[in-house]
Design a protein around this motif. Structure first.
Motif, mmCIF file in Angstrom:
data_model
loop_
_atom_site.group_PDB
_atom_site.id
_atom_site.type_symbol
_atom_site.label_atom_id
_atom_site.label_comp_id
_atom_site.label_asym_id
_atom_site.label_seq_id
_atom_site.Cartn_x
_atom_site.Cartn_y
_atom_site.Cartn_z
ATOM 1 N N GLY A 1 -67.326 -21.331 -28.300
ATOM 2 C CA GLY A 1 -66.372 -21.316 -27.177
ATOM 3 C C GLY A 1 -65.168 -22.170 -27.552
ATOM 4 O O GLY A 1 -65.301 -23.377 -27.732
ATOM 5 N N ARG A 2 -64.007 -21.552 -27.686
ATOM 6 C CA ARG A 2 -62.836 -22.283 -28.181
ATOM 7 C C ARG A 2 -62.436 -23.401 -27.224
ATOM 8 O O ARG A 2 -62.095 -24.501 -27.639
ATOM 9 C CB ARG A 2 -61.676 -21.319 -28.360
ATOM 10 N N ASN A 3 -62.490 -23.108 -25.949
ATOM 11 C CA ASN A 3 -62.033 -24.113 -24.994
ATOM 12 C C ASN A 3 -63.154 -25.029 -24.524
ATOM 13 O O ASN A 3 -62.900 -26.153 -24.123
ATOM 14 C CB ASN A 3 -61.363 -23.426 -23.801
ATOM 15 N N GLU B 1 -70.636 -21.112 -22.575
ATOM 16 C CA GLU B 1 -69.496 -20.956 -21.673
ATOM 17 C C GLU B 1 -68.209 -21.024 -22.479
ATOM 18 O O GLU B 1 -68.158 -21.675 -23.512
ATOM 19 C CB GLU B 1 -69.441 -22.146 -20.709
ATOM 20 N N ASP B 2 -67.197 -20.353 -21.965
ATOM 21 C CA ASP B 2 -65.856 -20.559 -22.503
ATOM 22 C C ASP B 2 -64.884 -20.383 -21.355
ATOM 23 O O ASP B 2 -65.233 -19.805 -20.326
ATOM 24 C CB ASP B 2 -65.562 -19.565 -23.629
ATOM 25 N N ALA B 3 -63.693 -20.882 -21.515
ATOM 26 C CA ALA B 3 -62.691 -20.758 -20.457
ATOM 27 C C ALA B 3 -61.491 -19.996 -20.984
ATOM 28 O O ALA B 3 -61.049 -20.207 -22.109
ATOM 29 C CB ALA B 3 -62.273 -22.148 -19.984
ATOM 30 N N LEU B 4 -61.010 -19.071 -20.170
ATOM 31 C CA LEU B 4 -59.790 -18.323 -20.496
ATOM 32 C C LEU B 4 -58.931 -18.318 -19.249
ATOM 33 O O LEU B 4 -59.434 -17.974 -18.170
ATOM 34 C CB LEU B 4 -60.114 -16.864 -20.838
ATOM 35 N N PHE C 1 -66.166 -18.557 -18.219
ATOM 36 C CA PHE C 1 -67.011 -17.379 -18.458
ATOM 37 C C PHE C 1 -68.312 -17.787 -19.119
ATOM 38 O O PHE C 1 -68.313 -18.613 -20.031
ATOM 39 C CB PHE C 1 -66.279 -16.375 -19.368
ATOM 40 N N GLU C 2 -69.396 -17.157 -18.650
ATOM 41 C CA GLU C 2 -70.679 -17.343 -19.304
ATOM 42 C C GLU C 2 -70.903 -16.120 -20.188
ATOM 43 O O GLU C 2 -70.663 -14.987 -19.763
ATOM 44 C CB GLU C 2 -71.781 -17.436 -18.250
ATOM 45 N N ILE C 3 -71.337 -16.360 -21.415
ATOM 46 C CA ILE C 3 -71.417 -15.248 -22.370
ATOM 47 C C ILE C 3 -72.814 -15.214 -22.982
ATOM 48 O O ILE C 3 -73.255 -16.195 -23.579
ATOM 49 C CB ILE C 3 -70.393 -15.453 -23.520
ATOM 50 N N SER C 4 -73.519 -14.095 -22.808
ATOM 51 C CA SER C 4 -74.845 -13.984 -23.436
ATOM 52 C C SER C 4 -74.699 -13.273 -24.787
ATOM 53 O O SER C 4 -73.686 -12.615 -25.038
ATOM 54 C CB SER C 4 -75.818 -13.259 -22.514
#
Ligand SMILES: C[S@@+](CC[C@H](N)C(=O)[O-])C[C@H]1O[C@@H](n2cnc3c(N)ncnc32)[C@H](O)[C@@H]1O
Length: 461
Positions: A206-208, A269-272, A277-280
């Motif tokens: 997750g970049r953020n 998780e990541d934020a855009l 956002f939760e990502i499976s």
């Protein structure tokens, strides 16, 4: 019919395009020849190594006239590794080529006339941009564990210590997995024999958020000494999830359907754009987060929203575009075929306190015609972001029947985009704006967004 080229002969040709794998395409009397390593604008000589009915493959023998955009690749395995294809093309050259490719496809396949040169959003730093890596695992000649990328046009693994497109943390993860497999004699998967355990290592960063997931894809039920691997991976700053994916099928598809959490969370998780956002592991998530924000913001801007719109987001994945739009419109309805992604999408809406977005699992080409027939669904704006094969005709027909004021088509394949645009124009839409966005530096792939408006069968808006 006699073909204009013969195997084992050398021909001179001008390269006028790139194939989807970044190979140069030259023509001999209209017959396309794919030549790896050749760049648009170059005059080259190639040895014909394979001839099919309507195209052939050549091996670059000599560059007679060199492209001003030709540069030395920085990666030591750039010539053999198939992970990226255009490191020998300067970034400036890549951007100019990609913008021209979308324009050419829209004119040639889409039937649009005299389009002006298209704008493209490139990256300030086109390196280390990927948030997802999928490393195949195999065995070397002496039985060593090889982890890297497939060689060009093959499934031979190019052992890789460093990749300049990936987040640097991957170099550390791969070193740990490699050492673990060798120390505990964990077998690598052999594709030909469909034997051996570890097939792929998939990572997401997750970049953020800085959160990292490591997913080990295995041809079996269990990873022996999995707890040791977990202990080692946990020491990496940011690792919050270590999962196993079970894939026992004899297939090129990387992930199986079953995921077992070995340690930590089952998602990251990541934020855009300020949305979390939760990502499976099974869900689609755009691979270039910097450009994804650029892409989504542009899609919202192109839609020219007033605030009272109903939006359909088709092929919505984990609801990223849906939630970007939801903040600015009355309501959004997203459709996506992967059930896990829709679970993520619903959680993401809830997590961010977004109450005007709803989602349904299913194929867009089945759900939308059905919902239209049963409920007469209407929409002011429809967004489509299909996979490379584009939209099914039945979906395009239903979109035309719904007749939204605006259609925002996000595409990672300009050829199928152009094909669908031609169909939509026949059904009463007009192209109003086009923006190319470079989501995939160093590869031949191009992302673009087209805004179309519905003018009706009489062509009046
Ligand atoms: C290019 S991705 C876009 C996802 C999302 N819009 C985003 O930006 O993250 C395409 C998505 O379409 C989904 N998909 C593939 N075929 C589909 C279909 N027939 N109907 C609905 N969704 C589909 C894929 O699972 C994937 O999530």
């Amino acid at each position: 019919m006699e073909l204009p080229v013969e195997k084992n002969e050398i021909y001179e040709m001008t390269i006028d395009a790139l194939g989807s794998n970044g190979e140069g395409i030259g023509r001999i009397d209209g017959f396309a020849v794919f030549v790896e390593g050749a760049l648009p604008g170059e005059v080259i000589r190639a040895l014909i190594v394979n001839v099919k009915k309507s195209y052939g493959y050549g091996k670059l023998v000599e560059i007679v006239s060199k492209s001003p955009y030709r540069v030395e690749p920085c990666c030591p395995v750039a010539k053999t590794c198939g992970g990226c294809q255009l490191q020998h093309f300067s970034y400036e050259g890549q951007l100019a080529y990609k913008a021209k490719k979308v324009k050419d496809d829209l004119e040639r396949i889409g039937g649009l006339k005299n389009i002006e040169d298209l704008p493209i959003f490139g990256m300030e730093n086109p390196w280390r941009y990927r948030n997802k890596a999928q490393f195949p695992v195999g065995s070397g000649r002496e039985g060593s564990t090889e982890i890297g990328f497939y060689a060009k046009r093959s499934h031979r693994i190019v052992d890789t210590q460093v990749c300049f497109l990936q987040n640097p943390v991957n170099d550390e993860i791969i070193a740990i997995v490699r050492e673990f497999m060798e120390e505990y004699k964990i077998s690598s998967y052999d594709e030909g024999k469909h034997k051996g355990l570890v097939r792929h290592i998939l990572t997401r960063v997750g970049r953020n958020s800085g959160q990292i997931m490591v997913c080990v894809v295995i041809n079996g039920k269990k990873l022996p000494y999995g707890e040791v691997l977990v202990e080692r991976l946990r020491k990496i700053n940011g690792v919050v999830s270590v999962v196993l994916n079970i894939n026992k099928d004899q297939t090129n598809v990387i992930l199986g359907k079953k995921v077992i959490t070995l340690w930590g969370k089952s998602t990251i998780e990541d934020a855009l754009g300020g949305i979390i956002f939760e990502i499976s592991p099974l869900s689609f998530y755009q691979v270039n987060p910097v450009q994804t924000e650029v892409l989504y913001n542009k899609a919202v801007e192109m839609a020219g929203l007033k605030g009272d719109e109903t939006v359909l987001d088709l092929y919505c994945g984990i609801g990223t575009i849906s939630l970007f739009f939801a903040k600015k419109v009355k309501k959004v309805f997203g459709v996506e075929i992967v059930p896990e992604a829709i679970i993520d999408a619903r959680k993401n809406a809830e997590r961010n306190g977004i109450e005007n977005a709803s989602f349904e699992v299913g194929a867009a080409e089945e759900v939308i015609p059905r919902v239209f027939d049963e409920q007469g669904i209407t929409a002011n704006v429809i967004v489509v972001d299909p996979p490379r094969k584009g939209c099914e005709q039945v979906l395009l027909d239903t979109i035309a029947t719904i007749a939204p004021e605006k259609l925002v088509y996000v595409s990672c394949n300009s050829a199928t985009l152009a094909r669908d645009v031609a169909i939509l124009i026949e059904r009463g839409f007009q192209v109003k704006d086009v923006q190319v966005v470079d989501q995939f530096p160093m590869t031949g792939h191009v992302e673009s967004i087209i805004l179309m408006t519905y003018c009706g069968s009489d062509g009046k808006e």
